[in-house]
Design a protein around this motif. Sequence first.
Motif, short mmCIF file in Angstrom:
data_model
loop_
_atom_site.label_atom_id
_atom_site.label_comp_id
_atom_site.label_asym_id
_atom_site.label_seq_id
_atom_site.Cartn_x
_atom_site.Cartn_y
_atom_site.Cartn_z
N ASP A 440 0.82 -1.21 0.00
CA ASP A 440 0.00 0.00 0.00
C ASP A 440 0.85 1.26 0.00
O ASP A 440 0.32 2.36 -0.16
CB ASP A 440 -0.99 0.00 1.16
CG ASP A 440 -0.31 -0.19 2.49
OD1 ASP A 440 0.55 -1.07 2.58
OD2 ASP A 440 -0.64 0.54 3.43
N ASN A 441 2.16 1.14 0.20
CA ASN A 441 3.00 2.34 0.07
C ASN A 441 3.31 2.66 -1.39
O ASN A 441 3.90 3.71 -1.68
CB ASN A 441 4.30 2.16 0.85
CG ASN A 441 4.11 2.53 2.31
OD1 ASN A 441 3.03 2.97 2.71
ND2 ASN A 441 5.13 2.34 3.10
N LEU A 444 6.84 4.94 -6.11
CA LEU A 444 6.97 6.40 -6.19
C LEU A 444 7.88 6.84 -7.34
O LEU A 444 8.53 6.02 -7.98
CB LEU A 444 7.53 6.94 -4.87
CG LEU A 444 6.76 6.60 -3.60
CD1 LEU A 444 7.51 7.11 -2.38
CD2 LEU A 444 5.35 7.17 -3.64
N TRP A 447 7.91 10.34 -12.62
CA TRP A 447 7.56 11.66 -13.14
C TRP A 447 7.82 11.73 -14.64
O TRP A 447 8.69 11.02 -15.16
CB TRP A 447 8.33 12.74 -12.39
CG TRP A 447 7.97 12.76 -10.94
CD1 TRP A 447 8.68 12.19 -9.92
CD2 TRP A 447 6.78 13.30 -10.35
NE1 TRP A 447 8.01 12.37 -8.72
CE2 TRP A 447 6.85 13.04 -8.95
CE3 TRP A 447 5.67 13.99 -10.85
CZ2 TRP A 447 5.86 13.44 -8.06
CZ3 TRP A 447 4.68 14.39 -9.96
CH2 TRP A 447 4.77 14.12 -8.59
N SER A 530 3.14 8.61 -9.08
CA SER A 530 3.16 7.45 -8.20
C SER A 530 1.93 6.58 -8.49
O SER A 530 0.95 7.06 -9.04
CB SER A 530 3.14 7.89 -6.74
OG SER A 530 2.13 8.86 -6.54
N PHE A 532 -0.65 3.57 -6.53
CA PHE A 532 -1.03 2.94 -5.27
C PHE A 532 -2.13 1.92 -5.55
O PHE A 532 -2.84 2.05 -6.55
CB PHE A 532 -1.55 4.00 -4.29
CG PHE A 532 -0.51 4.96 -3.85
CD1 PHE A 532 0.36 4.65 -2.82
CD2 PHE A 532 -0.37 6.18 -4.48
CE1 PHE A 532 1.33 5.53 -2.42
CE2 PHE A 532 0.61 7.07 -4.09
CZ PHE A 532 1.46 6.76 -3.04
N ASN B 111 1.01 6.02 3.39
CA ASN B 111 1.15 6.09 1.93
C ASN B 111 0.92 7.51 1.42
O ASN B 111 1.54 7.92 0.45
CB ASN B 111 0.24 5.07 1.22
CG ASN B 111 -1.19 5.17 1.61
OD1 ASN B 111 -1.59 6.09 2.33
ND2 ASN B 111 -2.01 4.24 1.15
N LEU B 114 4.14 9.44 2.11
CA LEU B 114 5.17 9.12 1.12
C LEU B 114 4.88 9.79 -0.22
O LEU B 114 5.79 10.29 -0.87
CB LEU B 114 5.26 7.59 0.93
CG LEU B 114 5.96 6.83 2.05
CD1 LEU B 114 5.74 5.34 1.89
CD2 LEU B 114 7.44 7.15 2.06
N ALA B 115 3.60 9.79 -0.61
CA ALA B 115 3.25 10.41 -1.90
C ALA B 115 3.57 11.90 -1.87
O ALA B 115 4.16 12.43 -2.82
CB ALA B 115 1.77 10.18 -2.20
N ASP B 118 7.34 12.51 -1.92
CA ASP B 118 7.91 12.37 -3.26
C ASP B 118 7.56 13.58 -4.13
O ASP B 118 8.38 14.06 -4.91
CB ASP B 118 7.37 11.08 -3.89
CG ASP B 118 8.12 10.74 -5.17
OD1 ASP B 118 9.37 10.74 -5.13
OD2 ASP B 118 7.47 10.48 -6.19
N PHE B 119 6.34 14.09 -3.95
CA PHE B 119 5.93 15.30 -4.66
C PHE B 119 6.83 16.48 -4.26
O PHE B 119 7.29 17.24 -5.11
CB PHE B 119 4.46 15.59 -4.32
CG PHE B 119 3.94 16.89 -4.85
CD1 PHE B 119 3.39 16.97 -6.11
CD2 PHE B 119 3.99 18.05 -4.08
CE1 PHE B 119 2.90 18.18 -6.60
CE2 PHE B 119 3.49 19.26 -4.55
CZ PHE B 119 2.95 19.32 -5.82
#
Lengths: 629, 406
Positions: A440-441, A444, A447, A530, A532, B111, B114-115, B118-119
Amino acid sequence: MGFYIVQFLTGLASASALFLVASGLSIIFGVTRIVNFAHGAFYMLGAYVAFTLTERLSGAFGFWGGIVLAALAVAIIGVLVEMLLLRRIYSSPELFQLLATFGLTLMVEDLVVLIWGPDDLLGRRAPGFRGAVEMFGQNVPSYDLFMIVLGPVVLGILWLLFHRTRWGILVRAATQDRDMVAALGVNQKWLFTSVFGAGVFLAALGGALQIPRDAVHHALDLRIIVEVFVVVVIGGLGSITGAFVAAVLVAELNAFGILVFPKISIILVFLVMAVVLIVRPWGLFGKPEAAARKTPGLSVRPWQPLSQNERIAFAVGVVLAALLPLIAGNYALAVGAEIAIFVIFAASLHFLMSVGGLASFGHAAYFGLGAYGVAFLAKIAGLPMIVCLALGPLLGLFGAAIFGFFAIQLSGVYFAMLTLAFAQIVWSIAFQWVPVTGGDNGILSIWPETWAAGPARFYWLSLAVAVAVVGLLRVIVFSPFGYALRGTRDSLLRSESIGIDAKRIQWTAFVIAGTAAGIGGSLFAYLKGSVFPDNIGIGLSVDALVMVLLGGVETVSGAVVGAIVFKALSIWLVSQTDWSKLILGGVIVLIVVAFPKGIVGMIETWRARSDAPSSKSAALAASQPEGAE
Amino acid sequence: MKRRDLLIGASLFGATFAAALAGSATGALAQAEIKIGEINSYSALPAFTEPYRKGWQLAVEEINAAGGVNGKKIVVISKDDGGKPADALTAANELVEKEKVAMLAGTFLSNIGLAVSDFANQKKVFFLAAEPLTDAITWSKGNRYTFRLRPSNYMQAAMLVDEAAKLPAKRWATIAPNYEYGQSAVGVFKKLLSAKRPDIEWVDEQWPPLGKIDAGPVVQATAAAKPDAILNVMFGADLVKLVREGNTRGTFKDRSVVSFLTGEPEYLDPLKDETPEGWIVTGYPWNDIQIPEHDKFLKAYQAKYNDYPRLGSIVGYQTIKAAAAILAKAGSEDTDKMIAAAEGITMPSPFGEITFRKIDHQSTLGAFVGKTAQKDGKGVMTGSAYRNGKDYLPSDAEVSTLRPKE
């Protein structure tokens, strides 16, 4: 040995709790064909109201009285909902009621927090059933024993009600053939209202009876709704006995499954449903659905390719949208790109639903597979963006090819639920397979490269792909393949008798829709940077359904408008208010009442009415609403 | 007739896009304020985020009453993420691109943290993560723009292991929610405890889905393994169900239980008279803390809201206080200067002095470890002691191998 017996009893208690709620959903669906998404909301309301009543009233009588009163009070709310809202839309396209009940669910989730506050509430234990009974050297909660008895008792009462009362006989008749019951002069309105009220009563009772063992909180509805649907479908739609057997099956498999695979709970019900539906396409106790007798509204006003003027209007719209970067800021452009991506996603589901007549409840699977496809290619293989965008959707294609093969063997709600099961299986793989998918992480740092970085460039990219996908899907609709697909939708039997290989056509359509969704997902991965498991989740599948229904399921490209309206509205509301669900739900309910065929569907109807004298088919269409009563 | 319809159609098509723009015209900044963009799961997790919001609102009030930061007033622009990473990114984008905030702060779920982290790395924006517990945010997926306030999963596990190692228990079972937080909490706890106590064995693990525990079978299955002690990581409504089933079935009788987060008022208070006795927990005993800074915070909080603080209140309060301290030390809203200022910054907090470490951007805010008990039908923590976060982190040499090189 004693342990296994006690584990079995514990499973039975869970089964009873599940059955109470599922039985309500089953009778509502059996008679009214409403996919009552709000069933979980009524369950939750039952728990909240029961909490308040049992805190106020004292003694054993107060407690049990409070439980029953709560269920009655919520049933009255249900009756009002049916009379004020659902009655208006019985003649709407199939599944449209899903949209209304989805709006209600959103509203209830915020309302309970407004009324009862954000904290988890602890209800009282049931008088007389506080402790445990020792059996086989183990403690069994006496409330579990109470639930174990209650389940079959409710089943018995329902059986008597359906087999020994006039009302029950009418309900069973309506479950088998609604039109015939209506033709025989039974007042359908009150039959539907009473059935809906009874179903909601059972849901609320199920919720109220949970307060001695659960906490009351605002997410109770989502916890139960999907599971209950699954139980109903495994049992066979409209079969109360089936729902009971399915509840026992699911609860026992869970109780014993966790002894061997402790992580099984997360996916178990969906695995069971997938297996049952593949082996028995109508559930354990269900019967094949009778072919729909009503002529679809579409065949009255056939679809046509865009006229010259409409093409110009469409082109103007695209050009206007393409000029957005001249005036809009970076944030607006990112929102624009997100909307464009959801246009792709909604259009792909719309293609399957409207053209193929196959409503998928798990379309996010292919969107998410597209996103994960990009993530794998970009992060693990390190491929350039353009290659990832081209190849990423292939994962959606493969998924659709495999799952579609099984799903198209079924039809109607069974098809929908099998797609849901597959989507949940994909979701749980993404969720569980931590070394590869990150769990669930998520994954990432995906881009865009320079050529597509920057909000304006990415917006143009998304817009261009959206226009291409929507255009291509329209071309397919009006191609020979599209006609064949519509043939299988309107009459499977006739289309097969003229030599159309219906299953192959439907499978191809499923793969096309899955691939298109995968294209949306690929872009989405780059937009957000990202991926998920959320990108595969039920929430997203429901969003797609809502967008299609909002636009109008009986239109060629209504989903485009549905996606723009829904996505823009929800992003704006979430940003502007803390009660976005309440307002969004309210707006959806209003739209449902004002546009009972979806936004584009209603606009087309109005246009057809104003053009009525000029063409015969339009005149027929104008008379359609009266005819449909 | 036709033409009018078409015009309407064409304009409708672009209108929705245009509507989104209307808001962006309000970008003109008042010069004398510093904007902090804040994101949290307000609609999805109100039980935690409501006290959290009150906490940061109190901090804003105090900071501005004392003259603001660098002569400017602090303004917090707060957005809801609905519990979804994708929506959190939309909100982060709005805050950075449209509101032009000086920094991002907040988030609850790992989560989402982390998102957003990263952004922030991608957009080169300062991000102060408030709540997410995952170790990844400062270690395996750490980046130069992200700092984290709350004690991480590892730190809380290490605090609990200290106590767990003292127990005579040899057979251990675990119950944890089946998602990243539960998995890494169990993973770290097992690793640290087995290192301290090679004699123990792990006899059972249960992984109910988050928010969907079927507590009866889970409790029963755990008891069947006959453990001497149980590690619990369930929280929220799942915890209530687990505790009720366990109490009725006598599962926790004569067993030690070590439990993550259960002493936090958010999770302890709903248990009321079902609160189990003697669980070893991390938490926040708000009415039993002898720290002068906390007294001050408690008085101010109660005066403003006529309610007691939850742990969320502390997190919200300290997040904005930390943001202000970093801005003041940097003397500017420039991202690089803020990062330079934040690395190694020391500041007061309601739990005493804390430091944001230079090595991994983790703050040394600690947690209280104590035992649960019942008092007048309510759950409380007794015998609790503050564990300073700096004592529960791996050695610098180890940390430097955990973080990616920049």
